[in-house]
Design a protein around this motif. Structure first.
Motif, PDB file in Angstrom:
ATOM      1  N   TYR A 258       0.828  -1.193  -0.082  1.00 29.16           N
ATOM      2  CA  TYR A 258      -0.033   0.006  -0.186  1.00 29.16           C
ATOM      3  C   TYR A 258       0.854   1.338  -0.039  1.00 29.16           C
ATOM      4  O   TYR A 258       1.990   1.260   0.526  1.00 29.16           O
ATOM      5  CB  TYR A 258      -0.986   0.006   1.346  1.00 29.16           C
ATOM      6  CG  TYR A 258      -2.242  -0.901   1.053  1.00 29.16           C
ATOM      7  CD1 TYR A 258      -3.487  -0.560   0.424  1.00 29.16           C
ATOM      8  CD2 TYR A 258      -2.098  -2.239   1.332  1.00 29.16           C
ATOM      9  CE1 TYR A 258      -4.423  -1.195   0.570  1.00 29.16           C
ATOM     10  CE2 TYR A 258      -2.886  -3.062   1.026  1.00 29.16           C
ATOM     11  CZ  TYR A 258      -4.200  -2.507   0.805  1.00 29.16           C
ATOM     12  OH  TYR A 258      -5.355  -3.396   0.708  1.00 29.16           O
ATOM     13  N   ALA A 259       0.470   2.274  -0.749  1.00 31.95           N
ATOM     14  CA  ALA A 259       1.251   3.699  -0.703  1.00 31.95           C
ATOM     15  C   ALA A 259       0.229   4.525  -0.623  1.00 31.95           C
ATOM     16  O   ALA A 259      -1.202   4.422  -1.091  1.00 31.95           O
ATOM     17  CB  ALA A 259       2.003   3.726  -2.002  1.00 31.95           C
ATOM     18  N   GLY A 260       0.409   5.700  -0.001  1.00 32.54           N
ATOM     19  CA  GLY A 260      -0.433   7.012  -0.057  1.00 32.54           C
ATOM     20  C   GLY A 260       0.240   8.340  -0.272  1.00 32.54           C
ATOM     21  O   GLY A 260       1.311   8.380   0.219  1.00 32.54           O
ATOM     22  N   VAL A 261      -0.247   9.190  -0.967  1.00 30.66           N
ATOM     23  CA  VAL A 261       0.518  10.349  -0.926  1.00 30.66           C
ATOM     24  C   VAL A 261      -0.516  11.433  -0.266  1.00 30.66           C
ATOM     25  O   VAL A 261      -1.708  11.364  -0.294  1.00 30.66           O
ATOM     26  CB  VAL A 261       0.610  10.865  -2.321  1.00 30.66           C
ATOM     27  CG1 VAL A 261       1.757   9.994  -3.058  1.00 30.66           C
ATOM     28  CG2 VAL A 261      -0.627  10.863  -3.197  1.00 30.66           C
ATOM     29  N   GLU A 262       0.267  12.421   0.314  1.00 31.71           N
ATOM     30  CA  GLU A 262      -0.362  13.277   1.271  1.00 31.71           C
ATOM     31  C   GLU A 262       0.500  14.555   1.332  1.00 31.71           C
ATOM     32  O   GLU A 262       1.530  14.497   1.416  1.00 31.71           O
ATOM     33  CB  GLU A 262      -0.734  12.478   2.755  1.00 31.71           C
ATOM     34  CG  GLU A 262      -1.492  13.596   3.691  1.00 31.71           C
ATOM     35  CD  GLU A 262      -1.855  12.573   4.866  1.00 31.71           C
ATOM     36  OE1 GLU A 262      -1.874  13.619   5.979  1.00 31.71           O
ATOM     37  OE2 GLU A 262      -2.013  11.827   5.112  1.00 31.71           O
ATOM     38  N   TYR A 263      -0.376  15.750   1.372  1.00 24.31           N
ATOM     39  CA  TYR A 263       0.435  17.018   1.763  1.00 24.31           C
ATOM     40  C   TYR A 263       1.500  17.447   0.822  1.00 24.31           C
ATOM     41  O   TYR A 263       2.583  17.833   1.089  1.00 24.31           O
ATOM     42  CB  TYR A 263       0.803  17.049   3.334  1.00 24.31           C
ATOM     43  CG  TYR A 263       0.970  18.710   3.690  1.00 24.31           C
ATOM     44  CD1 TYR A 263      -0.503  19.100   4.066  1.00 24.31           C
ATOM     45  CD2 TYR A 263       2.090  19.197   3.985  1.00 24.31           C
ATOM     46  CE1 TYR A 263      -0.468  20.540   4.404  1.00 24.31           C
ATOM     47  CE2 TYR A 263       2.040  20.557   4.565  1.00 24.31           C
ATOM     48  CZ  TYR A 263       0.854  21.093   4.545  1.00 24.31           C
ATOM     49  OH  TYR A 263       0.870  22.529   5.020  1.00 24.31           O
ATOM     50  N   SER A 264       1.332  16.897  -0.574  1.00 22.08           N
ATOM     51  CA  SER A 264       2.250  17.265  -1.542  1.00 22.08           C
ATOM     52  C   SER A 264       3.676  16.343  -1.617  1.00 22.08           C
ATOM     53  O   SER A 264       3.860  15.772  -2.513  1.00 22.08           O
ATOM     54  CB  SER A 264       2.912  18.752  -1.583  1.00 22.08           C
ATOM     55  OG  SER A 264       3.405  19.155  -2.652  1.00 22.08           O
ATOM     56  N   ASP A 265       4.263  16.236  -0.551  1.00 16.81           N
ATOM     57  CA  ASP A 265       5.531  15.568  -0.534  1.00 16.81           C
ATOM     58  C   ASP A 265       5.832  14.404   0.376  1.00 16.81           C
ATOM     59  O   ASP A 265       6.861  13.798   0.537  1.00 16.81           O
ATOM     60  CB  ASP A 265       6.681  16.723  -0.212  1.00 16.81           C
ATOM     61  CG  ASP A 265       6.668  17.236   1.242  1.00 16.81           C
ATOM     62  OD1 ASP A 265       5.713  17.012   1.704  1.00 16.81           O
ATOM     63  OD2 ASP A 265       7.661  17.779   1.657  1.00 16.81           O
TER      64      ASP A 265
END
Length: 122
Positions: free
Chosen positions: A69-76
């Protein structure tokens, strides 16, 4: 959406977080989810991909570390985890409106306490 285009100080227009390029075998699990201080991914780690975060880069990074699982948050921010911690609260796609830190800046990478989640667990 093109995050390179200024919009007179307004938030960038949101894209559909499901409509992103991902590594082979990866899919969108949750287009935009509300994150919490205890995190919504299990056994989570975070890396700050300041010079190149995107859904593709984060999923590739997590896969190289053995995570599904991968998640992107708050741009960086790139989160890697072993699964979803339930219950998941979905947010409107418009709340995942922060530009990624890739050179072309054409994708969104979550928002403030908003995570776009991807998986290769089938």
């Amino acid at each position: 959406m093109d995050c390179d285009i200024e919009t007179s100080g307004q938030p960038y227009p949101p894209t559909n977080p499901s409509d992103v390029e991902l590594p082979l075998g990866w899919i969108t699990a949750v287009p935009c989810a509300v994150d919490t201080a205890s995190r919504i991914l299990g056994d989570v780690i975070v890396d700050y991909l300041t010079s190149g975060n995107s859904p593709y880069a984060c999923a590739s990074h997590c896969e190289s570390l053995g995570y599904n699982y991968a998640g992107v948050e708050y741009s960086d921010e790139c989160y890697c985890g072993t699964g979803l911690v339930t219950p998941i609260v979905e947010a409107p796609n418009s709340e995942c409106n922060m530009c990624c830190t890739t050179e072309d800046n054409t994708d969104t990478c979550g928002g403030s306490w908003r995570m776009q989640i991807y998986t290769n667990a089938g």
